[in-house]
Design a protein around this motif. Structure first.
Motif, PDB file in Angstrom:
ATOM      1  N   ASP A   8       4.662   6.755  -9.530  1.00  0.00           N
ATOM      2  CA  ASP A   8       3.469   5.929  -9.705  1.00  0.00           C
ATOM      3  C   ASP A   8       3.031   5.354  -8.360  1.00  0.00           C
ATOM      4  N   TYR A   9       3.970   4.777  -7.616  1.00  0.00           N
ATOM      5  CA  TYR A   9       3.656   4.186  -6.322  1.00  0.00           C
ATOM      6  C   TYR A   9       3.213   5.250  -5.318  1.00  0.00           C
ATOM      7  N   ALA A  10       3.816   6.420  -5.364  1.00  0.00           N
ATOM      8  CA  ALA A  10       3.438   7.496  -4.449  1.00  0.00           C
ATOM      9  C   ALA A  10       1.979   7.903  -4.672  1.00  0.00           C
ATOM     10  N   LEU A  11       1.586   8.033  -5.918  1.00  0.00           N
ATOM     11  CA  LEU A  11       0.205   8.409  -6.216  1.00  0.00           C
ATOM     12  C   LEU A  11      -0.764   7.302  -5.811  1.00  0.00           C
ATOM     13  N   ARG A  12      -0.389   6.057  -6.069  1.00  0.00           N
ATOM     14  CA  ARG A  12      -1.239   4.931  -5.661  1.00  0.00           C
ATOM     15  C   ARG A  12      -1.391   4.886  -4.140  1.00  0.00           C
ATOM     16  N   MET A  15      -3.720   7.579  -2.973  1.00  0.00           N
ATOM     17  CA  MET A  15      -5.115   7.259  -3.284  1.00  0.00           C
ATOM     18  C   MET A  15      -5.662   6.235  -2.293  1.00  0.00           C
ATOM     19  N   TYR A  16      -4.860   5.233  -1.980  1.00  0.00           N
ATOM     20  CA  TYR A  16      -5.306   4.195  -1.052  1.00  0.00           C
ATOM     21  C   TYR A  16      -5.571   4.784   0.330  1.00  0.00           C
ATOM     22  N   SER A  28       2.233  -2.787   4.364  1.00  0.00           N
ATOM     23  CA  SER A  28       1.904  -4.149   3.970  1.00  0.00           C
ATOM     24  C   SER A  28       0.547  -4.228   3.269  1.00  0.00           C
ATOM     25  N   GLU A  29      -0.459  -3.566   3.800  1.00  0.00           N
ATOM     26  CA  GLU A  29      -1.786  -3.654   3.178  1.00  0.00           C
ATOM     27  C   GLU A  29      -1.832  -2.929   1.838  1.00  0.00           C
ATOM     28  N   VAL A  30      -1.123  -1.814   1.724  1.00  0.00           N
ATOM     29  CA  VAL A  30      -1.078  -1.093   0.445  1.00  0.00           C
ATOM     30  C   VAL A  30      -0.352  -1.947  -0.589  1.00  0.00           C
ATOM     31  N   ALA A  31       0.759  -2.553  -0.184  1.00  0.00           N
ATOM     32  CA  ALA A  31       1.517  -3.417  -1.092  1.00  0.00           C
ATOM     33  C   ALA A  31       0.657  -4.579  -1.574  1.00  0.00           C
ATOM     34  N   GLN A  32      -0.091  -5.165  -0.662  1.00  0.00           N
ATOM     35  CA  GLN A  32      -0.951  -6.293  -1.025  1.00  0.00           C
ATOM     36  C   GLN A  32      -2.094  -5.839  -1.934  1.00  0.00           C
ATOM     37  N   TYR A  34      -2.200  -3.451  -4.106  1.00  0.00           N
ATOM     38  CA  TYR A  34      -1.748  -3.093  -5.451  1.00  0.00           C
ATOM     39  C   TYR A  34      -0.734  -4.068  -6.037  1.00  0.00           C
ATOM     40  N   ALA A  35      -0.414  -5.132  -5.300  1.00  0.00           N
ATOM     41  CA  ALA A  35       0.573  -6.129  -5.742  1.00  0.00           C
ATOM     42  C   ALA A  35       1.899  -5.478  -6.114  1.00  0.00           C
TER      43      ALA A  35
END
Length: 155
Positions: A8-12, A15-16, A28-32, A34-35
């Motif tokens: 799930d995280y890999a696909l997100r 996409m980002y 850091s920006e991807v984590a922020q 998508y929380a």
């Protein structure tokens, strides 16, 4: 069937990053955005880099970018690369101890479902997941509708 959180995280993440083609993105920006956990994204980023889906740049000003055009990143290939296994039941595992093995048709039914699931994913690329793509709209059921299963002959 359920995909792992890592998939799930890999696909997100893909996409980002695909939506930022002109710059490097950071964990850091991807984590922020998508929380989600930076620690998990570090593992995901490492795997995607090892498999050649993204390029990573270390150091100050570093980050990640796609290693291929979004249309060249096949969703089925990404899922196969990230998922640890597709053992839908005990009969699919390497240490199968099921007493029904050889007398049960469930493995054939589940195996066929898995093949169709992966074939469906193989029909899409990362580009199909990006905003502005209307391909999915025609393939998915409308809100409130369910896809009708098709009966298949089991050998």
């Amino acid at each position: 069937m359920r995909l792992t959180t890592m998939t799930d995280y890999a696909l997100r993440l893909l996409m980002y990053v695909a939506q930022q083609p002109d710059r490097l993105c950071t964990i850091s920006e991807v984590a922020q955005a998508y929380a989600i956990s930076e620690a998990h994204l570090m593992k995901v980023t490492h795997q995607l880099g090892l498999q050649g889906w993204i390029e990573t740049v270390r150091g100050k000003g570093g980050g990640m970018r796609l290693a291929h055009a979004p249309r060249d990143i096949n969703l089925g290939a990404v899922v196969r690369g990230i998922e640890p296994d597709f053992a839908l039941g005990e009969c699919f595992s390497t240490d199968n101890q099921c007493v029904l093995t050889g007398q049960c048709r469930l493995a054939g039914v589940l195996g066929g479902a898995l093949q169709e699931f992966m074939a469906h994913l193989d029909g899409f690329s990362l580009a199909d997941l990006l905003p502005g793509t209307d391909l999915l709209i025609n393939l998915l059921p409308k809100a409130g509708q369910r896809m009708k299963p098709q009966r298949r002959q089991v050998a």
